[in-house]
Scaffold this motif. Structure first.
Motif, PDB file in Angstrom:
ATOM      1  N   CYS A  30     -10.729   4.341  -2.140  1.00 20.27           N
ATOM      2  CA  CYS A  30      -9.563   3.502  -2.424  1.00 20.27           C
ATOM      3  C   CYS A  30      -9.758   2.094  -1.864  1.00 20.27           C
ATOM      4  N   THR A  31     -10.299   2.015  -0.657  1.00 18.01           N
ATOM      5  CA  THR A  31     -10.552   0.709  -0.048  1.00 18.01           C
ATOM      6  C   THR A  31     -11.581  -0.067  -0.848  1.00 18.01           C
ATOM      7  N   ARG A  32     -12.624   0.616  -1.288  1.00 24.26           N
ATOM      8  CA  ARG A  32     -13.674  -0.007  -2.094  1.00 24.26           C
ATOM      9  C   ARG A  32     -13.105  -0.523  -3.418  1.00 24.26           C
ATOM     10  N   GLU A  33     -12.171   0.217  -3.996  1.00 25.90           N
ATOM     11  CA  GLU A  33     -11.638  -0.125  -5.312  1.00 25.90           C
ATOM     12  C   GLU A  33     -10.612  -1.249  -5.258  1.00 25.90           C
ATOM     13  N   CYS A  34      -9.990  -1.442  -4.089  1.00 24.72           N
ATOM     14  CA  CYS A  34      -8.889  -2.401  -3.984  1.00 24.72           C
ATOM     15  C   CYS A  34      -9.374  -3.839  -4.130  1.00 24.72           C
ATOM     16  N   ALA A  35      -8.917  -4.500  -5.180  1.00 28.68           N
ATOM     17  CA  ALA A  35      -9.338  -5.876  -5.447  1.00 28.68           C
ATOM     18  C   ALA A  35      -8.656  -6.876  -4.522  1.00 28.68           C
ATOM     19  N   THR A  36      -7.603  -6.418  -3.844  1.00 26.53           N
ATOM     20  CA  THR A  36      -6.864  -7.329  -2.966  1.00 26.53           C
ATOM     21  C   THR A  36      -7.159  -7.096  -1.485  1.00 26.53           C
ATOM     22  N   GLY A  37      -8.086  -6.193  -1.185  1.00 27.86           N
ATOM     23  CA  GLY A  37      -8.592  -6.060   0.171  1.00 27.86           C
ATOM     24  C   GLY A  37      -7.795  -5.215   1.138  1.00 27.86           C
ATOM     25  N   TRP A  38      -6.894  -4.359   0.664  1.00 32.63           N
ATOM     26  CA  TRP A  38      -6.148  -3.475   1.559  1.00 32.63           C
ATOM     27  C   TRP A  38      -6.993  -2.260   1.931  1.00 32.63           C
ATOM     28  N   ASP A  39      -6.690  -1.632   3.065  1.00 34.39           N
ATOM     29  CA  ASP A  39      -7.489  -0.511   3.570  1.00 34.39           C
ATOM     30  C   ASP A  39      -6.586   0.675   3.918  1.00 34.39           C
ATOM     31  N   ARG A  71      -5.790   4.992  -7.956  1.00 37.23           N
ATOM     32  CA  ARG A  71      -5.446   6.408  -8.112  1.00 37.23           C
ATOM     33  C   ARG A  71      -6.527   7.180  -8.858  1.00 37.23           C
ATOM     34  N   HIS A  72      -7.241   6.516  -9.775  1.00 34.99           N
ATOM     35  CA  HIS A  72      -8.233   7.206 -10.592  1.00 34.99           C
ATOM     36  C   HIS A  72      -9.519   7.543  -9.837  1.00 34.99           C
ATOM     37  N   ILE A  73      -9.708   6.938  -8.662  1.00 30.11           N
ATOM     38  CA  ILE A  73     -10.976   7.065  -7.957  1.00 30.11           C
ATOM     39  C   ILE A  73     -10.902   8.052  -6.789  1.00 30.11           C
ATOM     40  N   ILE A  86      -9.809  13.590  -3.945  1.00 33.46           N
ATOM     41  CA  ILE A  86      -8.845  14.657  -3.670  1.00 33.46           C
ATOM     42  C   ILE A  86      -7.775  14.688  -4.756  1.00 33.46           C
ATOM     43  N   GLY A  87      -7.264  13.515  -5.105  1.00 31.41           N
ATOM     44  CA  GLY A  87      -6.277  13.444  -6.171  1.00 31.41           C
ATOM     45  C   GLY A  87      -6.823  13.939  -7.498  1.00 31.41           C
ATOM     46  N   ASN A  88      -8.078  13.612  -7.785  1.00 30.22           N
ATOM     47  CA  ASN A  88      -8.696  14.076  -9.029  1.00 30.22           C
ATOM     48  C   ASN A  88      -8.904  15.586  -9.017  1.00 30.22           C
ATOM     49  N   ALA A  89      -9.138  16.149  -7.834  1.00 25.81           N
ATOM     50  CA  ALA A  89      -9.346  17.591  -7.730  1.00 25.81           C
ATOM     51  C   ALA A  89      -8.038  18.364  -7.875  1.00 25.81           C
ATOM     52  N   THR A  90      -6.978  17.870  -7.230  1.00 20.75           N
ATOM     53  CA  THR A  90      -5.706  18.597  -7.244  1.00 20.75           C
ATOM     54  C   THR A  90      -4.832  18.239  -8.433  1.00 20.75           C
ATOM     55  N   GLY A  91      -5.015  17.018  -8.954  1.00 18.18           N
ATOM     56  CA  GLY A  91      -4.149  16.552 -10.031  1.00 18.18           C
ATOM     57  C   GLY A  91      -2.753  16.219  -9.556  1.00 18.18           C
ATOM     58  N   GLN A  92      -2.582  16.107  -8.236  1.00 18.85           N
ATOM     59  CA  GLN A  92      -1.257  15.843  -7.670  1.00 18.85           C
ATOM     60  C   GLN A  92      -1.149  14.386  -7.221  1.00 18.85           C
ATOM     61  N   GLU A  93      -0.044  13.764  -7.592  1.00 17.63           N
ATOM     62  CA  GLU A  93       0.181  12.372  -7.224  1.00 17.63           C
ATOM     63  C   GLU A  93       0.254  12.211  -5.701  1.00 17.63           C
ATOM     64  N   ARG A  94       0.712  13.233  -4.986  1.00 15.16           N
ATOM     65  CA  ARG A  94       0.863  13.147  -3.537  1.00 15.16           C
ATOM     66  C   ARG A  94      -0.458  12.881  -2.829  1.00 15.16           C
ATOM     67  N   ASN A  95      -1.566  13.165  -3.493  1.00 11.50           N
ATOM     68  CA  ASN A  95      -2.869  12.979  -2.866  1.00 11.50           C
ATOM     69  C   ASN A  95      -3.460  11.599  -3.091  1.00 11.50           C
ATOM     70  N   THR A  96      -2.730  10.712  -3.710  1.00  9.94           N
ATOM     71  CA  THR A  96      -3.207   9.347  -3.898  1.00  9.94           C
ATOM     72  C   THR A  96      -2.763   8.469  -2.740  1.00  9.94           C
ATOM     73  N   SER A  97      -3.459   7.372  -2.547  1.00 10.07           N
ATOM     74  CA  SER A  97      -3.086   6.429  -1.488  1.00 10.07           C
ATOM     75  C   SER A  97      -1.692   5.862  -1.720  1.00 10.07           C
ATOM     76  N   ARG A  98      -1.349   5.646  -2.966  1.00 11.59           N
ATOM     77  CA  ARG A  98      -0.032   5.095  -3.295  1.00 11.59           C
ATOM     78  C   ARG A  98       1.080   6.018  -2.819  1.00 11.59           C
TER      79      ARG A  98
END
Length: 363
Positions: A70-79, A21-23, A26-38
């Motif tokens: 988000c894909t780059r950051e995922c330590a478990t390999g999800w895309d 979520r921190h990376i 779009i989420g960092n620009a809007t500050g909205q949780e809805r813009n995160t992959s989660r």
């Protein structure tokens, strides 16, 4: 909703995970949780389980830049990018694209570009005409440069002329299919556009691709979808690095310090990070952003700027804030989208140049 098994598994894996979520730019620009992959995965998991209608969450699917952080950051390999593209395709197939997205698709179909433009800058048109003679090498500028960044497109043409190589620029350049892929995923219309463009490109031995977004689809999607592209594709940065290495371009190294803004399509999708730095090292000193290379941060997207201009301005400003925090003096870009949006939101105390402008300055 039709999703591949892999994407269904990704949606379930991402819906309660905050790892990336921190990376998200779009989420960092809007500050909205809805813009995160989660949050996107959580909404889509309800659609998969028939608890929610896709029409109710389809807007959110287009608030993703597909930058792959988000894909780059995922330590478990999800895309998450993959399930986002699949849902965009689903929206196209069901005819439930948001109206503002359908409008962009209509522009591509009618005008050949997402901006709905029919004319380019007069000076750029003149420069293209001067390079219309057929050769073995084609410089493919792309819609972003043609319609939104004529200054850097002119500099790219001028730089190749300085290298004294024979090259062609098309006055009626076709759309690479990158925009349709972004908007509608792997739709039949996207594949048809790519196959038609491949036929045009195959008239040349080498295609030098100026925009990383176009280079990505030429080198990845065209091959994956067997679009018949036979010409050798080179990114503009790798081509210029080779011209310097081979002595066709001889920049004079100065004392300027350059910080390269890695385009996500170049650094993450194509895994190309070295050529741009070799180019800049021949011109001066190189100082990297803290988040650089494959860990780069998106600095703007012209396609998304057509329907999320306020957010794209914030995305660019966030990158400038990082530049100021790291005492960066001059930002260098190799992506028309990022160049235009960074320039539009540039602070007074930091300079911005395209990579071809930096080289021209040192010749």
């Amino acid at each position: 909703m039709q999703l591949t098994q892999k994407s269904r598994e990704t949606v379930d894996a991402c819906r309660f995970c905050w790892m990336c979520r921190h990376i998200c730019p779009i989420g960092n620009a809007t500050g909205q949780e809805r813009n995160t992959s989660r949050a996107r995965a959580l909404a889509l998991s309800m659609v998969v389980r028939n608890v929610e209608d896709l029409r109710e969450v389809i807007d959110n699917v287009y608030e993703c830049s597909l930058c792959g952080a988000c894909t780059r950051e995922c330590a478990t390999g999800w895309d998450p990018v993959q399930f986002t593209l699949e849902v965009r395709l689903q929206g196209a197939l069901e005819g439930i694209m948001p109206e503002y997205i359908a409008k962009l698709v209509d522009r591509i179909e009618k005008k050949g570009n997402v901006f709905g433009k029919s004319q380019i800058d007069a000076e750029l048109a003149k420069a293209i005409k001067s390079q219309s003679k057929e050769s073995e090498t084609l410089l493919f500028l792309g819609g972003n440069a043609l319609y939104k960044s004529p200054k850097t497109a002119l500099a790219a043409i001028e730089l190749l002329k300085k290298a004294k190589i024979d090259f062609t620029v098309l006055a009626d350049e076709p759309n690479s299919g990158s925009d349709l892929y972004f908007l509608a995923g792997a739709a039949d219309e996207t594949a048809e556009q790519m196959k038609k463009t491949a036929e045009t490109l195959n008239a040349y031995k080498t295609v030098v691709v100026y925009d990383p977004h176009d280079a990505k689809v030429f080198l990845r999607e065209y091959k994956e979808w067997k679009c018949g592209l036979k010409a050798k594709v080179k990114t503009f940065t790798s081509f210029i690095a080779d011209l310097i290495k081979d002595g066709h371009l001889k920049p004079k190294k100065g004392s300027d310090t350059f910080t390269f803004q890695d385009p996500p399509a170049l650094a993450r999708d194509l895994e190309e990070t070295a050529p741009a730095r070799k180019i800049l090292a021949a011109c001066g000193k190189v100082k990297d952003f803290m988040l650089n290379g494959k860990d780069t941060v998106l600095a703007g997207d012209l396609l998304m700027n057509e329907y999320m201009p306020d957010v794209m301005a914030l995305v660019a400003k966030n990158r400038w804030d990082q530049a100021r925090a790291e005492s960066v003096k001059t930002v260098i870009t190799a992506c028309p989208s990022e160049y235009v949006l960074l320039k539009q939101n540039k602070p007074k105390d930091i300079e911005i140049m395209s990579i071809e402008e930096a080289v021209l300055k040192c010749l």
